[in-house]
Design a protein around this motif. Structure first.
Motif, mmCIF file in Angstrom:
data_model
loop_
_atom_site.group_PDB
_atom_site.id
_atom_site.type_symbol
_atom_site.label_atom_id
_atom_site.label_comp_id
_atom_site.label_asym_id
_atom_site.label_seq_id
_atom_site.Cartn_x
_atom_site.Cartn_y
_atom_site.Cartn_z
ATOM 1 N N LEU A 55 -4.358 4.995 9.108
ATOM 2 C CA LEU A 55 -2.934 5.074 8.794
ATOM 3 C C LEU A 55 -2.510 6.508 8.510
ATOM 4 C CD1 LEU A 55 -2.521 1.873 6.588
ATOM 5 C CD2 LEU A 55 -1.636 2.241 8.902
ATOM 6 N N VAL A 56 -3.332 7.237 7.771
ATOM 7 C CA VAL A 56 -3.018 8.647 7.480
ATOM 8 C C VAL A 56 -2.915 9.423 8.787
ATOM 9 C CG1 VAL A 56 -3.866 10.783 6.421
ATOM 10 C CG2 VAL A 56 -4.006 8.624 5.155
ATOM 11 N N VAL B 199 8.333 5.161 6.650
ATOM 12 C CA VAL B 199 7.136 4.510 7.159
ATOM 13 C C VAL B 199 7.133 3.110 6.544
ATOM 14 C CG1 VAL B 199 4.618 4.514 7.247
ATOM 15 C CG2 VAL B 199 5.882 6.691 7.361
ATOM 16 N N PHE B 200 7.293 2.113 7.411
ATOM 17 C CA PHE B 200 7.353 0.717 6.986
ATOM 18 C C PHE B 200 5.965 0.115 7.071
ATOM 19 C CE2 PHE B 200 8.460 -3.755 8.621
ATOM 20 C CZ PHE B 200 8.434 -4.306 7.350
ATOM 21 N N ASP C 57 0.763 -1.169 10.524
ATOM 22 C CA ASP C 57 0.086 -2.366 10.049
ATOM 23 C C ASP C 57 -0.559 -2.026 8.706
ATOM 24 O OD1 ASP C 57 -1.654 -4.454 9.473
ATOM 25 O OD2 ASP C 57 -2.568 -4.485 11.464
ATOM 26 N N ALA C 58 -0.051 -2.595 7.637
ATOM 27 C CA ALA C 58 -0.528 -2.281 6.293
ATOM 28 C C ALA C 58 -1.985 -2.645 6.067
ATOM 29 C CB ALA C 58 0.346 -2.977 5.249
ATOM 30 N N THR C 59 -2.570 -3.449 6.963
ATOM 31 C CA THR C 59 -3.966 -3.836 6.782
ATOM 32 C C THR C 59 -4.939 -2.926 7.537
ATOM 33 O OG1 THR C 59 -3.916 -5.422 8.620
ATOM 34 C CG2 THR C 59 -3.319 -6.252 6.420
ATOM 35 N N GLY D 186 0.787 -1.232 0.000
ATOM 36 C CA GLY D 186 0.000 0.000 0.000
ATOM 37 C C GLY D 186 0.816 1.278 0.000
ATOM 38 N N LYS D 187 2.076 1.196 -0.423
ATOM 39 C CA LYS D 187 2.945 2.372 -0.444
ATOM 40 C C LYS D 187 2.328 3.529 -1.221
ATOM 41 C CE LYS D 187 6.326 0.002 -2.315
ATOM 42 N NZ LYS D 187 5.957 -1.392 -2.214
ATOM 43 N N SER D 188 1.851 3.256 -2.418
ATOM 44 C CA SER D 188 1.325 4.322 -3.276
ATOM 45 C C SER D 188 0.056 4.940 -2.710
ATOM 46 C CB SER D 188 1.063 3.798 -4.688
ATOM 47 O OG SER D 188 2.289 3.432 -5.291
#
Length: 166
Positions: free
Chosen positions: A153-154, A98-99, A145-147, A13-15
């Motif tokens: 997250l923002v 940001v990982f 957490d990418a999910t 979800g980087k982009s």
């Protein structure tokens, strides 16, 4: 200079997060994939992982792009190895990462869902995990957490990013 790099394996979800945070904090977005050479793009489309040698020029170009934005920028770049992150840090003092942490199964599902719309095939997901050197514990790194939901997250990244940027 304070810039952010959104990093992690394909499908994390980087982009999406990078674009949302760039908008939220008022910084320009640099989409790392746009700077791959035609040769590298063709190799990835063919399912061939990039070597360190193929990434070297790309990372230097991205570092130059960051350095050219003294008021800061948001960059999306896998930055899988510490050595890759160090190249970017050399160009941009104070650089933060940001990982986006994600499981292999979830990354595979996400990459498969965008088949044909992105240059990265599912066959390369395992090589991304094999290459990944976790940045957790490095200075200036936030693990997320990418999910988690994008708005959450923002908010998390925006709260962590320095408000007193030059």
């Amino acid at each position: 200079m304070n810039s952010l790099v959104f990093m992690g394996v394909a499908g994390c979800g980087k982009s999406s997060l990078g674009a949302a945070v760039a908008s939220a904090v008022g910084l320009p977005l640099i989409e790392g994939d746009d700077f791959h050479s035609d040769k590298s793009k063709q190799l990835m489309r063919s399912g061939v992982p990039l070597t360190d040698e193929l990434r070297a020029g790309w990372l230097e170009t991205l570092g130059t792009e960051l350095a050219a934005r003294p008021d800061g920028a948001v960059l999306t770049c896998s930055s899988l190895k510490r050595a890759y992150r160090e190249v970017l840090r050399r160009h941009s003092p104070g650089l933060r990462f940001v990982f986006l942490d994600i499981t292999r199964d979830e990354a595979m599902r996400r990459v498969a869902s965008r088949a044909g719309a992105h240059l990265f095939p599912t066959t390369l997901v395992d090589s991304q995990f094999a290459t990944l050197e976790s940045p957790v514990g490095e200075a200036g790194v936030l693990r997320v957490d990418a999910t988690a939901p994008l708005p959450d997250l923002v908010a998390q990244v925006s709260a962590w990013f320095p408000k007193d940027r030059p």
